[in-house]
Design a protein around this motif. Structure first.
Motif, PDB file in Angstrom:
ATOM      1  N   ILE A 273       0.863  -1.175   0.000  1.00 22.83           N
ATOM      2  CA  ILE A 273       0.000   0.000   0.000  1.00 22.83           C
ATOM      3  C   ILE A 273       0.903   1.229   0.000  1.00 22.83           C
ATOM      4  O   ILE A 273       1.923   1.257   0.674  1.00 22.83           O
ATOM      5  N   GLY A 274       0.514   2.256  -0.724  1.00 26.22           N
ATOM      6  CA  GLY A 274       1.286   3.489  -0.765  1.00 26.22           C
ATOM      7  C   GLY A 274       2.350   3.441  -1.835  1.00 26.22           C
ATOM      8  O   GLY A 274       2.515   2.438  -2.537  1.00 26.22           O
ATOM      9  N   SER A 275       3.094   4.525  -1.953  1.00 30.28           N
ATOM     10  CA  SER A 275       4.100   4.586  -3.015  1.00 30.28           C
ATOM     11  C   SER A 275       5.293   5.461  -2.640  1.00 30.28           C
ATOM     12  O   SER A 275       5.913   6.064  -3.502  1.00 30.28           O
TER      13      SER A 275
ATOM     14  N   ALA B 171       0.669   5.623   4.585  1.00 24.33           N
ATOM     15  CA  ALA B 171       0.673   5.403   3.134  1.00 24.33           C
ATOM     16  C   ALA B 171       0.831   6.703   2.348  1.00 24.33           C
ATOM     17  O   ALA B 171       1.162   6.663   1.160  1.00 24.33           O
ATOM     18  N   GLU B 172       0.615   7.840   2.995  1.00 24.58           N
ATOM     19  CA  GLU B 172       0.811   9.122   2.311  1.00 24.58           C
ATOM     20  C   GLU B 172       2.277   9.355   1.971  1.00 24.58           C
ATOM     21  O   GLU B 172       2.586  10.055   1.013  1.00 24.58           O
ATOM     22  N   ASN B 173       3.180   8.776   2.756  1.00 29.15           N
ATOM     23  CA  ASN B 173       4.607   9.060   2.581  1.00 29.15           C
ATOM     24  C   ASN B 173       5.492   7.835   2.425  1.00 29.15           C
ATOM     25  O   ASN B 173       6.681   7.980   2.150  1.00 29.15           O
ATOM     26  N   TYR B 174       4.934   6.645   2.656  1.00 31.50           N
ATOM     27  CA  TYR B 174       5.746   5.422   2.626  1.00 31.50           C
ATOM     28  C   TYR B 174       5.056   4.338   1.807  1.00 31.50           C
ATOM     29  O   TYR B 174       3.845   4.343   1.641  1.00 31.50           O
ATOM     30  N   THR B 175       5.855   3.385   1.363  1.00 30.07           N
ATOM     31  CA  THR B 175       5.315   2.146   0.824  1.00 30.07           C
ATOM     32  C   THR B 175       5.210   1.184   1.992  1.00 30.07           C
ATOM     33  O   THR B 175       6.198   0.952   2.697  1.00 30.07           O
ATOM     34  N   LEU B 176       4.020   0.644   2.210  1.00 30.99           N
ATOM     35  CA  LEU B 176       3.775  -0.263   3.328  1.00 30.99           C
ATOM     36  C   LEU B 176       3.621  -1.679   2.819  1.00 30.99           C
ATOM     37  O   LEU B 176       2.964  -1.915   1.797  1.00 30.99           O
TER      38      LEU B 176
END
Length: 134
Positions: free
Chosen positions: A17-19, A45-50
């Motif tokens: 999740i996330g990018s 998820a706004e700032n990391y790939t989870l």
């Protein structure tokens, strides 16, 4: 049993999740599943790939043959599974967040293959009063 057609990461419900440029692996403890992270996922998820997945003992894993009591008598096989998932997903230099028993699993995995881990955040609590021990 995981077959060549089905990877361990798929069998254990791994998802991304996330990018963000940095990857965080969120790893749940005994008696839970990856849904314990649901409330913080939107923020991270706004700032990391989870990366999240479920351990073989989790009720969220549909293939019950994946959990072999004779195999999982120590944390070492779990650490091997964690390393396999990270390798299968081609992850590098992850931040590992381990809750409860997963804290120890992350420690073991990071000593076996330190190049996979940037850092480890380990969370457990005092069973007597649920006070965090970070």
């Amino acid at each position: 049993m995981v077959t060549p057609e089905k990877s361990l990461s798929t069998a254990l419900n791994a998802r991304t999740i996330g990018s963000g440029n940095e990857t965080i692996v969120l790893c749940h403890g005994f008696g839970t599943d990856q849904s314990i992270w649901d409330k913080i996922i939107p923020l991270l998820a706004e700032n990391y790939t989870l990366v999240l997945f479920d351990w073989p003992f989790s009720g969220a894993v549909t293939d019950k043959s994946l959990y072999d009591h004779a195999k999982y008598t120590s944390f070492e096989p779990y650490a091997d599974d964690l390393i396999t998932i990270i390798d299968e997903m081609d992850l590098k230099c992850v931040t590992f967040v381990g809750h409860s028993m997963s804290a120890m699993i992350g420690c073991i995995a990071s000593t076996k293959k330190p190049e996979l881990f940037k850092s480890c955040l380990l969370y457990t609590s005092d069973a007597a009063d649920d006070t965090p021990c970070v």
